[in-house]
Scaffold this motif. Structure first.
Motif, mmCIF file in Angstrom:
data_model
loop_
_atom_site.group_PDB
_atom_site.id
_atom_site.type_symbol
_atom_site.label_atom_id
_atom_site.label_comp_id
_atom_site.label_asym_id
_atom_site.label_seq_id
_atom_site.Cartn_x
_atom_site.Cartn_y
_atom_site.Cartn_z
ATOM 1 N N MET A 104 67.675 19.939 8.796
ATOM 2 C CA MET A 104 67.100 18.573 8.045
ATOM 3 C C MET A 104 68.315 17.957 7.627
ATOM 4 O O MET A 104 68.544 16.611 8.000
ATOM 5 C CB MET A 104 66.500 18.980 6.876
ATOM 6 C CG MET A 104 65.854 17.826 5.908
ATOM 7 S SD MET A 104 65.640 18.439 4.393
ATOM 8 C CE MET A 104 67.506 18.418 3.649
ATOM 9 N N LEU B 217 63.053 28.575 5.413
ATOM 10 C CA LEU B 217 63.660 27.207 5.081
ATOM 11 C C LEU B 217 65.247 27.396 4.896
ATOM 12 O O LEU B 217 65.984 26.440 4.760
ATOM 13 C CB LEU B 217 63.281 27.488 3.463
ATOM 14 C CG LEU B 217 61.839 26.474 3.283
ATOM 15 C CD1 LEU B 217 61.811 26.384 1.976
ATOM 16 C CD2 LEU B 217 61.992 25.037 3.880
ATOM 17 N N HIS B 218 65.782 28.691 4.873
ATOM 18 C CA HIS B 218 67.401 28.921 5.082
ATOM 19 C C HIS B 218 67.699 27.976 6.249
ATOM 20 O O HIS B 218 68.690 27.639 6.213
ATOM 21 C CB HIS B 218 67.608 30.267 5.012
ATOM 22 C CG HIS B 218 67.799 30.783 3.660
ATOM 23 N ND1 HIS B 218 66.854 31.237 2.874
ATOM 24 C CD2 HIS B 218 69.162 31.414 3.196
ATOM 25 C CE1 HIS B 218 67.574 31.640 1.706
ATOM 26 N NE2 HIS B 218 68.683 31.818 1.930
ATOM 27 N N VAL C 256 63.255 16.403 1.739
ATOM 28 C CA VAL C 256 62.983 17.795 0.988
ATOM 29 C C VAL C 256 61.807 18.410 0.603
ATOM 30 O O VAL C 256 61.355 19.308 0.973
ATOM 31 C CB VAL C 256 64.099 17.834 -0.232
ATOM 32 C CG1 VAL C 256 64.237 19.190 -0.689
ATOM 33 C CG2 VAL C 256 65.551 17.558 0.396
ATOM 34 N N VAL D 150 71.716 21.652 -0.625
ATOM 35 C CA VAL D 150 70.737 20.892 -0.496
ATOM 36 C C VAL D 150 70.650 19.818 -1.675
ATOM 37 O O VAL D 150 70.730 18.748 -1.735
ATOM 38 C CB VAL D 150 69.402 21.136 -0.079
ATOM 39 C CG1 VAL D 150 68.208 20.431 -0.314
ATOM 40 C CG2 VAL D 150 69.379 21.906 1.333
ATOM 41 N N ALA E 295 61.660 21.192 10.350
ATOM 42 C CA ALA E 295 62.541 20.093 9.839
ATOM 43 C C ALA E 295 62.155 18.851 10.950
ATOM 44 O O ALA E 295 62.160 17.787 10.087
ATOM 45 C CB ALA E 295 63.935 20.546 10.000
ATOM 46 N N HIS F 170 72.583 28.040 0.892
ATOM 47 C CA HIS F 170 71.219 27.557 1.038
ATOM 48 C C HIS F 170 70.741 27.284 -0.558
ATOM 49 O O HIS F 170 69.966 26.129 -0.663
ATOM 50 C CB HIS F 170 70.433 28.762 1.433
ATOM 51 C CG HIS F 170 68.843 28.470 1.203
ATOM 52 N ND1 HIS F 170 68.128 27.768 1.935
ATOM 53 C CD2 HIS F 170 68.106 28.921 0.260
ATOM 54 C CE1 HIS F 170 66.797 27.695 1.362
ATOM 55 N NE2 HIS F 170 66.917 28.405 0.317
ATOM 56 N N TYR G 122 66.529 23.940 6.316
ATOM 57 C CA TYR G 122 67.314 22.850 5.483
ATOM 58 C C TYR G 122 68.480 22.420 6.209
ATOM 59 O O TYR G 122 68.971 21.202 6.180
ATOM 60 C CB TYR G 122 67.748 23.402 4.183
ATOM 61 C CG TYR G 122 66.587 23.537 3.131
ATOM 62 C CD1 TYR G 122 65.594 22.727 2.934
ATOM 63 C CD2 TYR G 122 66.654 24.354 1.975
ATOM 64 C CE1 TYR G 122 64.502 22.515 2.104
ATOM 65 C CE2 TYR G 122 65.685 24.240 1.160
ATOM 66 C CZ TYR G 122 64.609 23.523 1.291
ATOM 67 O OH TYR G 122 63.456 23.474 0.230
ATOM 68 N N THR H 103 59.510 21.166 2.385
ATOM 69 C CA THR H 103 59.370 22.465 1.548
ATOM 70 C C THR H 103 57.878 22.472 1.299
ATOM 71 O O THR H 103 57.414 23.759 1.352
ATOM 72 C CB THR H 103 59.904 22.073 0.042
ATOM 73 O OG1 THR H 103 61.564 22.108 0.072
ATOM 74 C CG2 THR H 103 59.696 23.374 -0.915
#
Length: 291
Positions: free
Chosen positions: A217, A210-211, A144, A122, A262, A118, A214, A148
């Motif tokens: 995404m 977020l882990h 991104v 990205v 995402a 992670h 991403y 975020t």
């Protein structure tokens, strides 16, 4: 020379997982691999500095969004996960069947590796895109940043406990944090941030993950790249979600919220691109925008 310097830095100071450390080495790498195109260095700085600045701002704001542990939500996540798993807690079930603190297994190391990715994947993808597919970099960077910021807004509105914290407070059966224990066993150090300290750590910023967001995404962004890429990134997305639940870092609901975030980010960026194109078409003399 660059690879040697990076290897030396990792050996002496540890993995550069902090935002400033990682961006320093990414920037140095871009410079090192663009010596023959040194005229692009100014553009690189102009395009990466705002990107970096927004993400540093996110780090600082994330810490400011923290609340006391006992004020963070946990009931909804626990109820959802139990309903999904037929009355059991997925993290506790996985650890009951797979986790042996005194004896680490290959899947424990795999969970650690997937979790740690992670902090790198990205941004490495961003650097590669800037270098070899520059026309896609701006959209990727926007994606991104939007994703975020969606996560940050949710942290403010819905502070949420991770499973390990809920277990510590007695709401769940005992849960171990797998990644820190594997990390201790491996003895891998990490280079500290120059600006971030424990005051900026937010233990109740678990929803959305977020882990988990991403990798989803990345899957959406590279979906047009073909079946092989879709399969690899799909497996990466599932592996990350599994590692997070098994490791006690996130509930299943956090993972699903990350995937939804995402999707929302992709939709917002796509809408923004479409609006910009329509405006650009409308500004061309003699060209009427489509109805």
């Amino acid at each position: 020379m660059f690879v040697g310097a990076l290897a030396t830095s990792v050996a002496v100071w540890g993995l550069p997982i902090a935002r400033d450390q990682l961006f320093f080495w990414l920037g140095l790498g871009l410079l090192a691999f663009s010596v023959a195109r040194w005229r692009t260095w100014g553009r690189m700085v102009a395009e990466w500095l705002p990107f970096y600045g927004l993400l540093v701002g996110y780090d600082l704001a994330r810490g400011a969004a923290s609340v006391a542990d006992d004020r963070a939500h946990q009931g909804t996540q626990i109820a959802f996960d139990r309903a999904l798993a037929g009355g059991t807690d997925p993290t506790a079930w996985l650890q009951d069947h797979l986790w042996t603190p005194a004896h680490l297994h290959v899947w424990d190391y795999a969970a650690w590796a997937v979790y740690m990715s992670h902090f790198f994947v990205v941004w490495i993808v961003a650097a590669v895109l800037w270098r070899v597919r520059h026309e896609r970099f701006a959209r990727y960077a926007a994606l991104v940043v939007v994703l975020t910021l969606i996560a940050l807004a949710t942290y403010w509105l819905y502070p949420a406990q991770p499973p390990w914290l809920s277990a510590r407070e007695g709401a769940l059966a005992p849960v171990d944090r797998v990644v820190p224990q594997v990390w201790d066993q491996l003895g891998v150090p990490s280079a500290g941030s120059l600006y971030e300290d424990h005051a900026f750590v937010n233990a109740v910023a678990a929803m959305p993950s977020l882990h988990a967001a991403y990798p989803c995404m990345l899957l959406a962004f590279f979906w047009p790249s073909g079946r092989r890429v879709r399969v690899l990134l799909g497996l990466y997305t599932l592996a990350m979600g599994t590692a997070l639940v098994y490791g006690g870092e996130h509930y299943v609901l956090d993972i699903l919220a990350g995937w939804a975030a995402a999707g929302l980010a992709c939709g917002l960026v796509a809408a923004g691109v479409a609006i910009r194109r329509r405006r650009g078409a409308g500004s061309v003399p003699g060209h009427a925008p489509a109805a």
